[in-house]
Motif scaffolding. Structure first.
Motif, mmCIF file in Angstrom:
data_model
loop_
_atom_site.group_PDB
_atom_site.id
_atom_site.type_symbol
_atom_site.label_atom_id
_atom_site.label_comp_id
_atom_site.label_asym_id
_atom_site.label_seq_id
_atom_site.Cartn_x
_atom_site.Cartn_y
_atom_site.Cartn_z
ATOM 1 N N THR A 293 1.489 -1.734 24.260
ATOM 2 C CA THR A 293 2.698 -2.541 24.455
ATOM 3 C C THR A 293 2.820 -3.612 23.383
ATOM 4 O OG1 THR A 293 2.521 -2.186 26.837
ATOM 5 C CG2 THR A 293 3.941 -3.991 26.102
ATOM 6 N N GLU A 297 5.692 -3.974 20.213
ATOM 7 C CA GLU A 297 6.494 -5.185 20.020
ATOM 8 C C GLU A 297 6.255 -5.785 18.644
ATOM 9 O OE1 GLU A 297 9.263 -8.094 20.632
ATOM 10 O OE2 GLU A 297 8.899 -6.263 21.800
ATOM 11 N N LYS A 300 8.131 -3.788 15.970
ATOM 12 C CA LYS A 300 9.569 -4.100 15.926
ATOM 13 C C LYS A 300 9.808 -5.410 15.164
ATOM 14 C CE LYS A 300 10.620 -2.029 20.438
ATOM 15 N NZ LYS A 300 10.975 -2.375 21.835
ATOM 16 N N ARG A 301 9.024 -6.411 15.488
ATOM 17 C CA ARG A 301 9.182 -7.713 14.830
ATOM 18 C C ARG A 301 8.883 -7.605 13.337
ATOM 19 N NH1 ARG A 301 5.482 -11.288 18.960
ATOM 20 N NH2 ARG A 301 6.648 -10.935 20.899
ATOM 21 N N SER A 371 8.388 -14.649 19.469
ATOM 22 C CA SER A 371 9.433 -13.824 20.078
ATOM 23 C C SER A 371 10.458 -13.359 19.042
ATOM 24 C CB SER A 371 10.148 -14.621 21.169
ATOM 25 O OG SER A 371 10.917 -15.667 20.594
#
Length: 391
Positions: A293, A297, A300-301, A371
């Motif tokens: 997971t 993420e 993607k970042r 984030s």
């Protein structure tokens, strides 16, 4: 009173990453909308099962001293991890658990280097390596790389840097600050030279689990017995398990070096925190589901930040294959890295780390361990700032 500071302590530079993170946190506390790209720390929480193991240890009273080099259960779990993940066979007596990956690096350098020795360090480097070498009384020998080689030192550069005084070569793959990852062949070529020249290798593999696009992490110790005998692997729990504040690291070394480090640690910190070690056992032996997971993420970042940075006039950036950093080139924007980051923080409230902290002044480090919303906001601000600068 005139306090005398030792020349070793006086020669050190403070950690710019920690200083910038501290300033950014203070600005946030003052109510400012600061986007922090500075600190190398996962934004995910420590997985629940790891925390539960430490809580259980606390509740059961596991709060006393342990062996200086770690509890037997954890040292065995680390040995099992090396066998499982890297094909490396270590006895628990070759494993030293420490108060963080940084502590492991320091212990290795103090145990193997002395006055007059040289340590070869490719730049960009993690900023603490040269300072640790200075504390040992040895001399850092910096080998410059650039984005043209994806910040990887070549065998020719390494061979040219080695002298009769060279004691240690520091290898960090995946890399902080660049995110670069050496291929199997590249790692072997560097290891071959060190074996030929009788130079020890400190292989910092703490970002081992954070690799992308099907890339492969390979430990230099895995190629042959000679490579194994020349290598000390340093590692830790901070990055793959988001245990930065737990302060737990470890290393695996040939027996004589491990024995020396055990003695050093027994007279400096003694044991790593007792109940935290129980959490570390669970980290290695328990479920690893979180990694998939997290990596999805991070990937993607990484791609978003890579594409956005390269769309900004005056900035270019190679894509990282590991860790959670990008190292964009800002040399066309007319500022050195220190001024760029200072003005960026002042004008746009974005905290990044100057490349000069890592031995090169044409770049800045961006951590995407934050984030997507922060990435979008912060990179928009960097674009706005870059447009105000002299081209």
């Amino acid at each position: 009173m005139n306090y005398k500071i030792s020349h070793r302590a006086a020669s050190l530079s403070s950690s710019l990453t920690l200083a910038i993170d501290s300033k950014a946190k203070q600005m946030k506390a003052d109510g400012l909308d600061v986007v922090g790209f500075g600190v190398g720390e996962p934004d995910f929480d420590t997985p629940r099962h790891i925390k539960d193991a430490a809580i259980k240890a606390l509740n059961e009273g596991f709060t006393k001293y342990t062996a200086a080099s770690g509890i037997p259960e954890l040292r065995q779990a680390i040995a099992d991890k090396f066998k499982r993940d890297n094909g490396l066979t270590y006895k628990p007596s070759q494993i030293i658990v420490s108060c963080g990956g940084k502590h492991s690096c320091y212990n290795v350098i103090i145990a193997t280097c002395e006055e007059g020795d040289e340590v070869v360090i490719p730049a960009p480097y993690w900023l603490s390596y040269p300072e640790m070498v200075k504390l040992a009384g040895a001399k850092p020998v910096i080998v410059q790389t650039s984005d043209k080689t994806e910040f990887k030192v070549t065998p020719e550069q390494l061979r040219a840097a080695i002298t009769p005084r060279t004691r240690l070569f520091i290898l960090n793959s995946p890399s902080n600050p660049t995110g670069s990852l050496y291929s199997r062949d590249e790692i072997k070529a560097l290891g071959d030279i060190c074996v030929e020249k009788g130079v020890l290798i400190m292989s910092d593999e703490i970002y081992e689990k954070l690799v992308y696009d099907g890339a492969e992490h390979v430990s230099v110790a895995s190629f042959s017995k000679a490579h194994y005998d020349h290598t000390i692997v340093v590692h830790g729990f901070a990055k793959a398990y988001s245990m930065t504040g737990w302060r737990l690291g470890y290393l695996a070394a040939p027996e004589p070096i491990a024995k020396a480090i055990d003695a050093i640690q027994s007279h400096s910190t003694s044991n790593p925190t007792s109940f935290a070690q129980k959490g570390a056992v669970e980290a290695l032996n328990g479920p690893q589901d979180h990694l998939k997971t997290w990596l999805e993420e991070y990937a993607k970042r990484r791609m978003f930040a890579y594409q956005k940075l390269n769309s900004i006039p005056g900035i270019s950036c190679v894509n990282a294959k590991g860790a959670f950093y990008l190292f964009p080139n800002i040399s066309k924007l007319g500022l050195n890295s220190t001024d760029f980051c200072a003005k960026l923080l002042e004008q746009e409230k974005v905290a990044a780390v100057p490349g000069i902290a890592f031995g090169t002044d044409e770049y800045i480090r961006i951590s995407y361990a934050t984030s997507m919303a922060n990435l979008e906001k912060g990179l928009e601000r960097i674009e706005r700032f870059a447009k105000t600068l002299k081209k």
